[in-house]
Design a protein around this motif. Structure first.
Motif, short mmCIF file in Angstrom:
data_model
loop_
_atom_site.label_atom_id
_atom_site.label_comp_id
_atom_site.label_asym_id
_atom_site.label_seq_id
_atom_site.Cartn_x
_atom_site.Cartn_y
_atom_site.Cartn_z
N LYS A 17 42.32 62.14 58.00
CA LYS A 17 42.95 63.41 58.37
C LYS A 17 41.97 64.58 58.34
O LYS A 17 42.10 65.39 59.25
N PRO A 18 41.05 64.86 57.52
CA PRO A 18 40.97 64.60 56.08
C PRO A 18 41.96 65.49 55.32
O PRO A 18 42.11 66.67 55.64
N LEU A 19 42.62 64.91 54.31
CA LEU A 19 43.67 65.62 53.60
C LEU A 19 43.80 65.11 52.17
O LEU A 19 43.82 63.90 51.93
N TYR A 20 43.87 66.05 51.24
CA TYR A 20 44.18 65.76 49.85
C TYR A 20 45.65 66.07 49.61
O TYR A 20 46.18 67.03 50.18
N THR A 21 46.30 65.27 48.76
CA THR A 21 47.67 65.57 48.36
C THR A 21 47.79 65.46 46.85
O THR A 21 47.06 64.70 46.20
N LEU A 22 48.72 66.22 46.30
CA LEU A 22 49.06 66.19 44.88
C LEU A 22 50.56 66.07 44.81
O LEU A 22 51.29 66.83 45.48
N ALA A 23 51.05 65.14 44.02
CA ALA A 23 52.49 64.99 43.79
C ALA A 23 52.71 64.92 42.28
O ALA A 23 52.05 64.14 41.59
N ILE A 24 53.61 65.74 41.80
CA ILE A 24 53.98 65.71 40.38
C ILE A 24 55.47 65.43 40.32
O ILE A 24 56.29 66.23 40.76
N THR A 25 55.81 64.26 39.78
CA THR A 25 57.20 63.83 39.68
C THR A 25 57.67 64.00 38.24
O THR A 25 57.13 63.36 37.33
N ARG A 26 58.65 64.86 38.05
CA ARG A 26 59.22 65.08 36.71
C ARG A 26 60.12 63.90 36.36
O ARG A 26 60.83 63.37 37.21
N LYS A 27 60.13 63.51 35.08
CA LYS A 27 60.95 62.39 34.65
C LYS A 27 62.28 62.83 34.06
O LYS A 27 63.18 62.01 33.94
N ASP A 28 62.40 64.10 33.71
CA ASP A 28 63.67 64.57 33.16
C ASP A 28 64.43 65.36 34.23
O ASP A 28 64.98 64.77 35.13
N ASN A 58 64.98 64.29 46.02
CA ASN A 58 66.05 65.08 45.37
C ASN A 58 65.48 66.11 44.42
O ASN A 58 66.01 66.32 43.33
N THR A 59 64.39 66.72 44.79
CA THR A 59 63.64 67.77 44.08
C THR A 59 62.98 67.27 42.79
O THR A 59 62.52 68.07 41.98
N GLN A 60 62.88 65.97 42.62
CA GLN A 60 62.21 65.42 41.44
C GLN A 60 60.69 65.54 41.58
O GLN A 60 59.98 65.61 40.59
N THR A 61 60.18 65.54 42.82
CA THR A 61 58.73 65.56 43.07
C THR A 61 58.33 66.84 43.79
O THR A 61 58.96 67.24 44.77
N LEU A 62 57.26 67.44 43.29
CA LEU A 62 56.65 68.61 43.91
C LEU A 62 55.37 68.16 44.58
O LEU A 62 54.56 67.47 43.95
N HIS A 63 55.17 68.54 45.85
CA HIS A 63 54.01 68.13 46.64
C HIS A 63 53.19 69.34 47.07
O HIS A 63 53.76 70.38 47.42
N VAL A 64 51.87 69.15 47.09
CA VAL A 64 50.94 70.13 47.66
C VAL A 64 49.93 69.34 48.48
O VAL A 64 49.47 68.28 48.05
N ALA A 65 49.57 69.84 49.65
CA ALA A 65 48.56 69.20 50.49
C ALA A 65 47.58 70.25 50.97
O ALA A 65 47.97 71.38 51.26
N ASP A 66 46.30 69.87 51.05
CA ASP A 66 45.27 70.79 51.51
C ASP A 66 44.05 69.99 51.93
O ASP A 66 43.87 68.84 51.53
N SER A 67 43.18 70.63 52.69
CA SER A 67 41.95 69.96 53.13
C SER A 67 40.85 69.99 52.06
O SER A 67 39.85 69.30 52.21
N GLY A 68 41.05 70.74 50.99
CA GLY A 68 40.08 70.78 49.89
C GLY A 68 40.79 70.89 48.56
O GLY A 68 41.76 71.64 48.44
N ALA A 117 56.42 62.78 30.36
CA ALA A 117 57.10 63.86 31.05
C ALA A 117 57.04 63.77 32.57
O ALA A 117 57.96 64.20 33.26
N ALA A 118 55.93 63.22 33.10
CA ALA A 118 55.74 63.26 34.56
C ALA A 118 54.73 62.22 35.02
O ALA A 118 53.92 61.72 34.24
N LEU A 119 54.78 61.95 36.31
CA LEU A 119 53.77 61.14 36.99
C LEU A 119 53.02 62.08 37.91
O LEU A 119 53.64 62.78 38.72
N ILE A 120 51.69 62.11 37.79
CA ILE A 120 50.86 62.91 38.69
C ILE A 120 50.09 61.93 39.57
O ILE A 120 49.57 60.93 39.08
N HIS A 121 50.08 62.20 40.87
CA HIS A 121 49.46 61.28 41.82
C HIS A 121 48.73 62.10 42.89
O HIS A 121 49.35 62.93 43.56
N LEU A 122 47.42 61.88 43.00
CA LEU A 122 46.61 62.53 44.03
C LEU A 122 46.14 61.50 45.02
O LEU A 122 45.88 60.35 44.65
N THR A 123 46.02 61.90 46.28
CA THR A 123 45.46 61.01 47.29
C THR A 123 44.43 61.78 48.11
O THR A 123 44.47 63.01 48.18
#
Length: 142
Positions: free
Chosen positions: A44-55, A86-96, A33-39
């Motif tokens: 920076k220090p910075l965490y990111t979360l990206a969830i890319t929907r496949k449909d 193109n709105t396929q990926t949702l991103h969130v970034a935060d320091s924690g 259904a999706a690819l989830i990717h955290l960095t």
């Protein structure tokens, strides 16, 4: 028969959680259904979360949330998210990202959702990779 089973195993795509250690630490998981990717970027220090929907792409929403089930349940939400690709990926970034990492490591399922859509992410096998990700992020801080 063993040859057939081995061939099937080797041709099946890997859907395991995977942490990588480098200048930027990563944690990812690919599902049907999706690819989830955290960095984690220690500079920076910075965490990111990206969830890319496949449909279907993510629809714009005023908020985004994750509900973790099957262990130490928790729901977290934010209004500080953005869409890309193109709105396929949702991103969130935060320091924690302590609550996100706890949720991934201590539960069996995560439900990432907005007011009109959701993606279910299995967390089987996530805990050891979350530990590697946390260790990488911790080492980068020292």
């Amino acid at each position: 028969m063993r040859t057939l089973l081995l061939a099937l195993t080797l041709t099946t795509p890997a859907h395991a959680w995977q942490a990588t250690v480098g200048e930027i630490c990563t944690l990812s998981h690919d599902t049907d259904a999706a690819l989830i990717h955290l960095t984690y970027d220690p500079t920076k220090p910075l965490y990111t979360l990206a969830i890319t929907r496949k449909d279907t792409p993510w629809r714009p929403s005023d908020w985004f949330a994750m509900h973790f089930l099957g262990g130490q349940e928790i729901t977290i939400s934010t209004q500080r998210h953005a869409l890309s690709d193109n709105t396929q990926t949702l991103h969130v970034a935060d320091s924690g990202f302590g609550n996100v990492l706890d949720g991934l490591a201590r539960n069996t399922t995560a439900r990432a959702f907005t007011d009109s859509q959701q993606v279910t992410l299995p967390l089987i096998g996530a805990a050891p990779e979350v530990k590697k990700f946390r260790d990488c992020a911790g080492a980068a801080l020292s």
